[in-house]
Design a protein around this motif. Sequence first.
Motif, PDB file in Angstrom:
ATOM      1  N   GLY A  93       0.807  -1.216   0.000  1.00  0.00           N
ATOM      2  CA  GLY A  93       0.000   0.000   0.000  1.00  0.00           C
ATOM      3  C   GLY A  93       0.836   1.259   0.000  1.00  0.00           C
ATOM      4  O   GLY A  93       0.520   2.226  -0.715  1.00  0.00           O
ATOM      5  N   PHE A  94       1.929   1.273   0.754  1.00  0.00           N
ATOM      6  CA  PHE A  94       2.783   2.460   0.816  1.00  0.00           C
ATOM      7  C   PHE A  94       3.426   2.754  -0.542  1.00  0.00           C
ATOM      8  O   PHE A  94       3.440   3.900  -1.010  1.00  0.00           O
TER       9      PHE A  94
ATOM     10  N   GLY B  17       2.351   1.758  -3.456  1.00  0.00           N
ATOM     11  CA  GLY B  17       1.289   2.168  -4.363  1.00  0.00           C
ATOM     12  C   GLY B  17       0.983   3.644  -4.227  1.00  0.00           C
ATOM     13  O   GLY B  17       0.795   4.359  -5.223  1.00  0.00           O
ATOM     14  N   LEU B  18       0.965   4.139  -2.989  1.00  0.00           N
ATOM     15  CA  LEU B  18       0.688   5.556  -2.737  1.00  0.00           C
ATOM     16  C   LEU B  18       1.787   6.454  -3.314  1.00  0.00           C
ATOM     17  O   LEU B  18       1.505   7.493  -3.924  1.00  0.00           O
ATOM     18  N   ILE B  19       3.058   6.054  -3.134  1.00  0.00           N
ATOM     19  CA  ILE B  19       4.166   6.845  -3.674  1.00  0.00           C
ATOM     20  C   ILE B  19       4.050   6.983  -5.190  1.00  0.00           C
ATOM     21  O   ILE B  19       4.180   8.079  -5.750  1.00  0.00           O
ATOM     22  N   ASN B  20       3.795   5.880  -5.874  1.00  0.00           N
ATOM     23  CA  ASN B  20       3.722   5.914  -7.333  1.00  0.00           C
ATOM     24  C   ASN B  20       2.435   6.574  -7.833  1.00  0.00           C
ATOM     25  O   ASN B  20       2.417   7.133  -8.928  1.00  0.00           O
ATOM     26  N   TYR B  21       1.398   6.520  -7.040  1.00  0.00           N
ATOM     27  CA  TYR B  21       0.164   7.235  -7.366  1.00  0.00           C
ATOM     28  C   TYR B  21       0.433   8.736  -7.465  1.00  0.00           C
ATOM     29  O   TYR B  21      -0.140   9.435  -8.310  1.00  0.00           O
ATOM     30  N   ARG B  22       1.344   9.231  -6.622  1.00  0.00           N
ATOM     31  CA  ARG B  22       1.585  10.675  -6.524  1.00  0.00           C
ATOM     32  C   ARG B  22       2.625  11.193  -7.510  1.00  0.00           C
ATOM     33  O   ARG B  22       2.907  12.394  -7.527  1.00  0.00           O
TER      34      ARG B  22
ATOM     35  N   SER C 161       9.563  -1.660  -5.064  1.00  0.00           N
ATOM     36  CA  SER C 161       9.359  -0.278  -5.524  1.00  0.00           C
ATOM     37  C   SER C 161       9.451  -0.193  -7.035  1.00  0.00           C
ATOM     38  O   SER C 161       8.691   0.555  -7.677  1.00  0.00           O
TER      39      SER C 161
ATOM     40  N   HIS D 110      -4.046  10.908 -13.921  1.00  0.00           N
ATOM     41  CA  HIS D 110      -4.429  11.847 -12.874  1.00  0.00           C
ATOM     42  C   HIS D 110      -4.091  13.268 -13.310  1.00  0.00           C
ATOM     43  O   HIS D 110      -2.980  13.546 -13.779  1.00  0.00           O
TER      44      HIS D 110
ATOM     45  N   TYR E 186      -3.298   6.435 -12.613  1.00  0.00           N
ATOM     46  CA  TYR E 186      -3.650   6.118 -11.234  1.00  0.00           C
ATOM     47  C   TYR E 186      -4.560   4.887 -11.114  1.00  0.00           C
ATOM     48  O   TYR E 186      -4.431   4.111 -10.164  1.00  0.00           O
TER      49      TYR E 186
ATOM     50  N   ILE F 171      -3.675   1.482  -9.006  1.00  0.00           N
ATOM     51  CA  ILE F 171      -4.530   0.894  -7.967  1.00  0.00           C
ATOM     52  C   ILE F 171      -4.824  -0.577  -8.283  1.00  0.00           C
ATOM     53  O   ILE F 171      -4.729  -1.449  -7.411  1.00  0.00           O
TER      54      ILE F 171
END
Length: 426
Positions: A137-138, A140-145, A290, A317, A324, A328
């Motif tokens: 999850g962490f 995923g969040l980094i790459n989402y941003r 990563s 995004h 994005y 996910i």
Amino acid sequence: MTNSSPHLIRAIGRWSLTALVINSIIGSGIFGLPSEVARLLGPSSPLAYLVAALGIGSIVACFAEVASRYADAGGPYLYARDAFGRFIGLQIAWLAWLVRITAAGANANLFVNYLAEFWSPAVKPLPRFLILTLLIGFLGLINYRGVRAGAQVSNVFTVAKLIPLGLFIIFGLILTRSHPIPWDGTSPPTEHDWLRALLLLIFAYGGFEAALLPMGEAKHPRRDAPFALFVGLAVVATVYTLVQLVVVSTLPPSEPTSRPLAAAAREFLGPVGAAGISLGAMISVYGYLSSMMLNTPRLPFALAERGDFPRSFAAIHQQFRTPYRAIIASALCIWIVAIGGTFAWNVSLSAIARLFTYGATCAALIVLRRKSSEQPRFRLPGGQIVALIGLGFSLTVITQMGWSEIHVFGVTALFALANWAWVRKR
């Protein structure tokens, strides 16, 4: 939330791409497989890493030429689609996605195994569930941003994983140089042992192709891809061979372990060395994860861009300029496979699946030379002969496929067939 004219940011430079290749290769393989390779081949196991590097080298060379034709996301799927048509392209796409997801699942499980060196309850069901959820999850969040953040994290982890491996090699070679390599086998390794070991090493050396998936976000993809592939393979082959040499000089092959580098470090550096290499393994494995979180979503994104997947997967995004929805979906698939599978099962499945994508790209080199009027940025000397060698190497190792892998591949092929039928209907 999405832009009407979406476009990705080209933020990956030559050295970041090289770091991504190295980070996409060095992961759970070198931390989890040396004991099993030593069990199969004994003192010959370091040689197996060089043989595997030569075999993979022919495939890497083919990827270097084919990749130098493209500046878009997609990697092996894109090459197979242009060379052989949409049907084969979709089969390769689904296999490539299976490779990425199972490889990430294997690494996530090995992270938990090495964490148990410090906290033994980590391998119990509930702690394992929570750890895997946080890990995936962490990232995923980094790459989402943003892709820049994802590439920077990959660069940091590439350096961080090479440092403990380098220290392991240096101390290991110095402190074990007077030790004869132990071998208590009753007979030399058979042809089957060599093929099985090479299959495992395909997993260890595999992953370079994943670095070619986000080429839509590389600054100069056609120029930089061949450089990154060749430099990355040279670095990895050197590190792998020396690590295996230290392991077989330290551990008896008859004592397999799920943490071979930690066990070897304990022999010549004591508990502190075992703890240090376990921490290094966790850093390496998380670094590999990563890179997978950066690479994997670009495949469904590329499929959607060309109309081979639901268009929503191509959504970018508006603020972060990342695919994005693909991120996910990929993070969710990796999490499911990590929770439901084991390290060994994911390794075998990932290794065989990637052989199909390797063979397809080797064959694509031959076809694209005849089909395409545009010359590649890098033209491989003797390319057709090298492609046939790479194709033959892939097919030879594929013969080690078991029934469980055949069943999974059959299901994957059915998904690809349904995908193709859906596209044709539309």
